[in-house]
Design a protein around this motif. Structure first.
Motif, PDB file in Angstrom:
ATOM      1  N   GLU A  97       0.943  -1.283  -0.017  1.00 34.08           N
ATOM      2  CA  GLU A  97      -0.014  -0.087   0.036  1.00 34.08           C
ATOM      3  C   GLU A  97       0.775   1.242  -0.150  1.00 34.08           C
ATOM      4  O   GLU A  97       0.478   2.101  -0.576  1.00 34.08           O
ATOM      5  CB  GLU A  97      -0.846   0.028   1.377  1.00 34.08           C
ATOM      6  CG  GLU A  97      -1.951  -1.029   1.023  1.00 34.08           C
ATOM      7  CD  GLU A  97      -2.822  -0.764   0.025  1.00 34.08           C
ATOM      8  OE1 GLU A  97      -3.561   0.469  -0.198  1.00 34.08           O
ATOM      9  OE2 GLU A  97      -3.190  -1.710  -0.780  1.00 34.08           O
ATOM     10  N   ASP A 101       0.966   3.769  -2.841  1.00 33.68           N
ATOM     11  CA  ASP A 101       0.730   5.483  -2.826  1.00 33.68           C
ATOM     12  C   ASP A 101       1.593   6.379  -3.633  1.00 33.68           C
ATOM     13  O   ASP A 101       1.479   7.088  -4.289  1.00 33.68           O
ATOM     14  CB  ASP A 101       0.699   5.892  -1.246  1.00 33.68           C
ATOM     15  CG  ASP A 101      -0.704   5.302  -0.515  1.00 33.68           C
ATOM     16  OD1 ASP A 101      -0.729   5.301   0.557  1.00 33.68           O
ATOM     17  OD2 ASP A 101      -1.589   5.026  -1.288  1.00 33.68           O
TER      18      ASP A 101
ATOM     19  N   TYR B   9      -7.203   7.606  15.438  1.00 31.89           N
ATOM     20  CA  TYR B   9      -7.564   8.575  14.142  1.00 31.89           C
ATOM     21  C   TYR B   9      -8.409   9.761  14.760  1.00 31.89           C
ATOM     22  O   TYR B   9      -8.418   9.928  16.083  1.00 31.89           O
ATOM     23  CB  TYR B   9      -8.659   7.344  13.461  1.00 31.89           C
ATOM     24  CG  TYR B   9      -8.987   8.031  12.046  1.00 31.89           C
ATOM     25  CD1 TYR B   9     -10.253   8.361  11.724  1.00 31.89           C
ATOM     26  CD2 TYR B   9      -7.883   8.211  11.013  1.00 31.89           C
ATOM     27  CE1 TYR B   9     -10.504   8.686  10.222  1.00 31.89           C
ATOM     28  CE2 TYR B   9      -8.169   8.406   9.830  1.00 31.89           C
ATOM     29  CZ  TYR B   9      -9.508   8.810   9.557  1.00 31.89           C
ATOM     30  OH  TYR B   9      -9.651   9.182   8.193  1.00 31.89           O
ATOM     31  N   GLY B  14     -14.130   8.992   8.031  1.00 31.83           N
ATOM     32  CA  GLY B  14     -12.988   9.102   7.623  1.00 31.83           C
ATOM     33  C   GLY B  14     -12.765   7.668   7.070  1.00 31.83           C
ATOM     34  O   GLY B  14     -13.569   6.793   6.508  1.00 31.83           O
ATOM     35  N   ARG B  15     -11.272   7.212   6.869  1.00 38.28           N
ATOM     36  CA  ARG B  15     -10.846   6.070   6.571  1.00 38.28           C
ATOM     37  C   ARG B  15     -10.896   5.041   7.772  1.00 38.28           C
ATOM     38  O   ARG B  15     -10.446   3.861   7.287  1.00 38.28           O
ATOM     39  CB  ARG B  15      -9.463   6.203   6.007  1.00 38.28           C
ATOM     40  CG  ARG B  15      -9.251   7.149   4.820  1.00 38.28           C
ATOM     41  CD  ARG B  15      -8.078   6.907   4.144  1.00 38.28           C
ATOM     42  NE  ARG B  15      -7.713   7.950   2.923  1.00 38.28           N
ATOM     43  CZ  ARG B  15      -8.395   8.046   1.743  1.00 38.28           C
ATOM     44  NH1 ARG B  15      -9.166   6.918   1.714  1.00 38.28           N
ATOM     45  NH2 ARG B  15      -8.435   8.866   0.810  1.00 38.28           N
ATOM     46  N   SER B  18     -14.598   1.995   8.088  1.00 40.06           N
ATOM     47  CA  SER B  18     -15.009   0.434   7.750  1.00 40.06           C
ATOM     48  C   SER B  18     -14.198  -0.367   8.665  1.00 40.06           C
ATOM     49  O   SER B  18     -14.552  -1.606   8.842  1.00 40.06           O
ATOM     50  CB  SER B  18     -14.446   0.527   6.355  1.00 40.06           C
ATOM     51  OG  SER B  18     -14.959   1.274   5.380  1.00 40.06           O
ATOM     52  N   GLN B  67      -2.322   1.768   6.995  1.00 40.83           N
ATOM     53  CA  GLN B  67      -2.902   1.639   5.569  1.00 40.83           C
ATOM     54  C   GLN B  67      -4.232   0.679   5.656  1.00 40.83           C
ATOM     55  O   GLN B  67      -4.496  -0.395   5.953  1.00 40.83           O
ATOM     56  CB  GLN B  67      -2.251   0.659   4.677  1.00 40.83           C
ATOM     57  CG  GLN B  67      -0.732   1.620   4.122  1.00 40.83           C
ATOM     58  CD  GLN B  67      -1.048   2.628   3.277  1.00 40.83           C
ATOM     59  OE1 GLN B  67      -2.061   2.794   2.698  1.00 40.83           O
ATOM     60  NE2 GLN B  67      -0.068   3.294   2.860  1.00 40.83           N
ATOM     61  N   SER B  68      -5.399   1.422   5.521  1.00 39.26           N
ATOM     62  CA  SER B  68      -6.774   1.031   5.819  1.00 39.26           C
ATOM     63  C   SER B  68      -6.864  -0.466   5.316  1.00 39.26           C
ATOM     64  O   SER B  68      -7.632  -1.163   5.754  1.00 39.26           O
ATOM     65  CB  SER B  68      -7.975   2.026   5.592  1.00 39.26           C
ATOM     66  OG  SER B  68      -7.998   2.572   4.312  1.00 39.26           O
ATOM     67  N   ARG B  69      -6.381  -0.564   3.937  1.00 40.74           N
ATOM     68  CA  ARG B  69      -6.837  -1.795   3.235  1.00 40.74           C
ATOM     69  C   ARG B  69      -6.210  -3.135   3.844  1.00 40.74           C
ATOM     70  O   ARG B  69      -6.616  -3.950   4.228  1.00 40.74           O
ATOM     71  CB  ARG B  69      -6.520  -1.743   1.749  1.00 40.74           C
ATOM     72  CG  ARG B  69      -7.578  -1.162   0.949  1.00 40.74           C
ATOM     73  CD  ARG B  69      -6.938  -1.220  -0.401  1.00 40.74           C
ATOM     74  NE  ARG B  69      -7.864  -0.457  -1.370  1.00 40.74           N
ATOM     75  CZ  ARG B  69      -8.188   0.643  -1.414  1.00 40.74           C
ATOM     76  NH1 ARG B  69      -7.315   1.659  -1.088  1.00 40.74           N
ATOM     77  NH2 ARG B  69      -9.091   0.951  -2.433  1.00 40.74           N
ATOM     78  N   ILE B 100     -15.313   0.678  -1.561  1.00 38.07           N
ATOM     79  CA  ILE B 100     -14.677   1.425  -1.042  1.00 38.07           C
ATOM     80  C   ILE B 100     -14.500   2.582  -2.330  1.00 38.07           C
ATOM     81  O   ILE B 100     -14.583   3.902  -1.848  1.00 38.07           O
ATOM     82  CB  ILE B 100     -13.075   1.005  -0.972  1.00 38.07           C
ATOM     83  CG1 ILE B 100     -13.033   0.118  -0.103  1.00 38.07           C
ATOM     84  CG2 ILE B 100     -11.992   2.256  -0.873  1.00 38.07           C
ATOM     85  CD1 ILE B 100     -11.613  -0.801   0.215  1.00 38.07           C
ATOM     86  N   ASN B 103     -17.667   4.569  -1.553  1.00 36.47           N
ATOM     87  CA  ASN B 103     -17.621   5.330  -0.331  1.00 36.47           C
ATOM     88  C   ASN B 103     -16.725   6.656  -0.352  1.00 36.47           C
ATOM     89  O   ASN B 103     -17.121   7.715   0.261  1.00 36.47           O
ATOM     90  CB  ASN B 103     -16.883   4.329   0.847  1.00 36.47           C
ATOM     91  CG  ASN B 103     -17.906   3.134   1.361  1.00 36.47           C
ATOM     92  OD1 ASN B 103     -19.298   3.569   0.860  1.00 36.47           O
ATOM     93  ND2 ASN B 103     -17.307   2.138   2.056  1.00 36.47           N
ATOM     94  N   GLU B 104     -15.641   6.482  -1.114  1.00 32.36           N
ATOM     95  CA  GLU B 104     -14.890   7.822  -1.524  1.00 32.36           C
ATOM     96  C   GLU B 104     -16.069   8.830  -1.911  1.00 32.36           C
ATOM     97  O   GLU B 104     -15.769   9.879  -1.494  1.00 32.36           O
ATOM     98  CB  GLU B 104     -13.948   7.548  -2.583  1.00 32.36           C
ATOM     99  CG  GLU B 104     -12.452   6.720  -2.215  1.00 32.36           C
ATOM    100  CD  GLU B 104     -11.552   7.725  -1.264  1.00 32.36           C
ATOM    101  OE1 GLU B 104     -11.270   8.727  -1.841  1.00 32.36           O
ATOM    102  OE2 GLU B 104     -11.095   7.167  -0.240  1.00 32.36           O
TER     103      GLU B 104
END
Lengths: 222, 221
Positions: A97, A101, B9, B14-15, B18, B67-69, B100, B103-104
């Motif tokens: 990730e 980015d 956070y 936000g991110r 989820s 990294q949210s994912r 996702i 959602n963005e």
């Protein structure tokens, strides 16, 4: 029906390039069908081939896969490039990730006007040298191993090499402060499947030129 | 040291939202540490707690995950919300990535300047009702099962519910043409862990208000 994966995208890097890298690194032969004009994209859509009307799309193992990360995760999982357990996978995901980015900052450059491009280029260089590369340099320093995760080649290594080469195209000496990344680059580039991919005539795509920018703009109406 | 995951956070969706949904759906209790000022973020950065200097960050199982994912993937896999094999995982990933993307669009609505809001809203509704919702309506129609993938509750169901509810916040009748999504919404909302998360007083965060924007901008810029 060929057993080979079939990639649907423009004849350009874009969001498909990381998938090409992964397949190549895994030693998997693949075919490509290039979208050259708007009608090609419309046809794919009208045929119902694109789940969310978008490319990349990869025909693989009886699926028409879409969404870049989904495709890459599948390939990484299938070809043992995703670590040996959940925790290794977690680190690979985090590293990937990060490099994604960074590469996502570079992708839009060819489409930007000169002034924006210059500003963004400076930001890319700053981020590469202060946010991203130091992390990977430290990872390699801390464990002293050849690969980022689990002492074994993984998606994280392939993605990092791709990112390094892309940033070097922006600034050739970008790795000057990162000796371990230089060694990593040399080492990983020499892996036979990757070495082959880096040679002229492979399916690796060059940086975007003006002609391709025009084609892509027409296809997507941007 | 508590065993519970700890989320770092802002006090907003936000991110991180989820991830809150996933943990809640899995019945996992978690703690939260809210960033209120730029100094809070700077402190985390200086501590070396943030791999790429960014939040979300979740302390879980001895890792400081970013990294949210990556975080979402880990939680989903750990709590068996990721399908039974590679192919189910592939389907879940495809659905989740699309959600996702939607959602963005939904999240970015509040950030739009006044002169762009209407256009953004129109695009949002168009994409939701022509690109994304029809796909999930058809998935449910084709297999007639309760869940999106593998006849089993997964991350895809959790994220879709989250998205449906957010879309309804933007346009309350947005599901008018999607009967199966409506029953999906009711069904998944009734799963005990999710039902609990949907009740007042849970760690679910409300939608972003315009008045919250200046504070958020100060933290991240």
């Amino acid at each position: 029906m060929a057993g080979k994966p079939k990639l649907h995208y423009s004849n350009a890097r874009g969001r498909m390039e990381s998938i090409r890298w992964l397949l190549a690194a895994a030693g998997v032969e693949f075919e490509e069908q290039f979208i050259e004009k708007k009608e090609d994209l419309e046809k794919l859509r009208n045929d119902g081939y694109l789940l969310f009307q978008q490319v990349p799309m990869v025909e693989i193992d009886g699926m028409k896969m879409v969404q870049t990360r989904a495709i890459a995760s599948y390939i990484a999982g299938k070809y043992n490039l995703y670590g040996k357990d959940l925790k290794e996978r977690a680190w690979i995901d985090m590293y990937v990730e990060g490099t994604k980015d960074l590469m996502d900052m570079i992708m839009p450059l060819p489409f930007q006007p000169a002034e924006t491009k210059e500003k963004n280029l400076a930001l890319i260089i700053e981020r590469a040298t202060t946010r991203y590369f130091p992390v990977y340099e430290k990872v390699l320093k801390d464990h002293g191993q050849d690969y980022l995760v689990g002492n074994k080649l993984s998606w994280a290594d392939i993605n990092l090499l791709e990112a390094i080469l892309m940033v070097e195209e922006c600034k050739p000496d970008i790795l000057s402060a990162f000796p371990l990344l230089q060694a990593f680059k040399g080492r990983t580039s020499n892996i036979p499947t990757i070495k082959k991919f880096l040679q002229p005539g492979s399916q690796r795509k060059p940086p975007m030129d003006e002609k391709t920018v025009a084609i892509v703009k027409k296809i997507y109406g941007i | 040291m508590s065993g519970k995951p700890k989320l770092h956070y802002i006090n907003g969706r936000g991110r991180m939202e989820s991830i809150r949904w996933l943990l809640a759906a899995a019945g996992v209790e978690f703690e939260e540490c809210f960033l209120e000022t730029k100094d809070d973020l700077t402190k985390l950065q200086k501590d070396g707690s943030l791999l790429f200097q960014q939040v979300p960050m979740v302390e879980i199982d001895g890792m400081k995950m970013v990294q949210s994912r990556a975080i979402g993937n880990y939680i989903a896999a750990k709590y068996n919300l990721y399908g039974k094999d590679l192919k189910e995982r592939a389907l879940i990933d495809m659905y989740v990535e699309a959600i996702i993307d939607l959602n963005e669009l939904l999240m970015m609505y509040t950030f739009q300047p006044a002169d762009k809001k209407q256009q953004h809203f129109a695009n949002l509704v168009d994409k939701a009702t022509n690109r994304y919702f029809p796909v999930f309506e058809k998935v449910l129609k084709d297999h007639e099962q309760d869940f999106l993938v593998g006849n089993q509750f997964s991350r895809a169901d959790v994220q879709l519910l989250e998205s449906l509810l957010m879309a309804e916040e933007c346009k309350p009748d947005i599901l008018a043409k999607f009967p199966l999504l409506q029953s999906f919404k009711a069904r998944i909302s009734n799963i005990p862990t999710i039902k609990k998360f949907l009740q007042p007083g849970s760690q679910r965060k409300p939608p972003l208000q315009e008045k919250d924007l200046p504070k958020i901008m100060k933290i991240f810029h």
